[in-house]
Design an enzyme around this catalytic site. Structure first.
Site, short mmCIF file in Angstrom:
data_model
loop_
_atom_site.label_atom_id
_atom_site.label_comp_id
_atom_site.label_asym_id
_atom_site.label_seq_id
_atom_site.Cartn_x
_atom_site.Cartn_y
_atom_site.Cartn_z
N ASP A 13 0.99 -1.18 0.01
CA ASP A 13 -0.21 0.02 0.01
C ASP A 13 0.94 1.27 -0.06
OD1 ASP A 13 -2.42 -1.31 0.16
OD2 ASP A 13 -2.22 -1.37 2.14
N ASP B 257 -13.40 -3.80 -1.67
CA ASP B 257 -13.18 -3.37 -0.47
C ASP B 257 -14.53 -3.58 0.36
OD1 ASP B 257 -10.74 -2.91 -0.81
OD2 ASP B 257 -11.00 -0.69 -0.95
#
Length: 260
Positions: free
Chosen positions: A11, A130
């Protein structure tokens, strides 16, 4: 059965690898190019590189960073964050990405999945979901780095994404993200049983047993970030555990060289 893929996730924000809990409280975890090089050496099967604030801040994924990373690693690289058009996808693939991960843009306009898979091949297109639990046996899709609840049912969205031409699903449990108490078994089973394309389990890995459990729940690949970033587990340890459970894995390249 194909070997289960073990995938570290990078990330990235502001040019640095970060990791948080439940998508917040981000901590610095290193330079993305150097981290990617280490995972390449450690035997990762693939890498996922997500610019986690690109969409929210309405800026493009840094193509130069992707290019520099791709020059140093020799395993498949999936790149996501801020991808809105097929031209964005072309630029990333030309920079060295093997696959692209679509999230917010695909929810906004699902036709981009079909356009992209038609133009570049289904094997290049990953749809990232997500998901957050909103009720019993129900999860909603969140976008813009987990900031916005779309109200869309995650299972139905996974089916739709597959129908539009997604090659695989990158499924992240927002409830489990960074908690290290295991992947979301209920969510993973619900999604993997609803589609025929591979599902990558993400969010919640905390110990080696969690990886084999995810495979039992239907994952074709297992992804983790902080566990690997902070050396709490190695790629080799995860693969050895999976093999001990009679779950097929891909050989680490050093092992392959020795055996050949």
């Amino acid at each position: 059965m194909l070997g289960i893929r073990v995938i570290p996730c990078l990330d990235v924000t502001d040019g640095r690898v970060v990791k948080g809990t439940n998508f917040v409280n981000l901590k610095d975890a290193g330079d993305p190019v150097e981290v990617a090089k280490q995972y390449n050496s450690d035997g990762a099967d693939e890498l996922v590189f997500l610019d986690i604030t690109a969409t929210h801040e309405r800026r493009d994924t840094t193509v130069d960073l992707v290019r520099r990373t791709a020059e140093k690693v020799f395993i498949p690289l999936t790149v996501g964050g801020g991808i809105r058009t097929t031209e964005d996808i072309r630029n990333l693939l030309n920079a060295g990405a093997d696959k692209v991960s679509l999230n917010s843009s695909a929810v906004k306009d699902p036709s981009i999945i079909k356009k992209a898979s038609d133009k570049f091949g289904i094997q290049c297109i990953v749809v990232a979901i997500d998901a957050k639990k909103t009720g019993e046996h129900k999860w909603n899709v969140f976008v813009h780095g987990g900031r916005i609840d779309t109200g869309i049912d995650a299972v139905l969205w996974a089916k739709k994404a597959a129908a539009f031409g997604a090659g695989e699903i990158l499924l992240t449990s927002m409830d489990k993200d960074g908690t290290k108490d295991g992947y979301d078994s209920e969510l993973l089973k619900a999604i993997s049983s609803s589609v025929v394309i591979p599902v990558i389990a993400s969010g919640g890995a905390g110990k080696v047993e969690h990886f084999s459990k995810a495979c039992e729940y239907g994952a074709s690949a297992v992804l983790a970030a902080s566990l690997f970033h902070y050396k709490e587990l190695t790629i080799k340890e995860v693969k050895e555990h999976l093999k001990s459970k009679n779950i097929p894995v891909r050989q680490i390249r050093a092992e392959f060289a020795i055996n050949n």
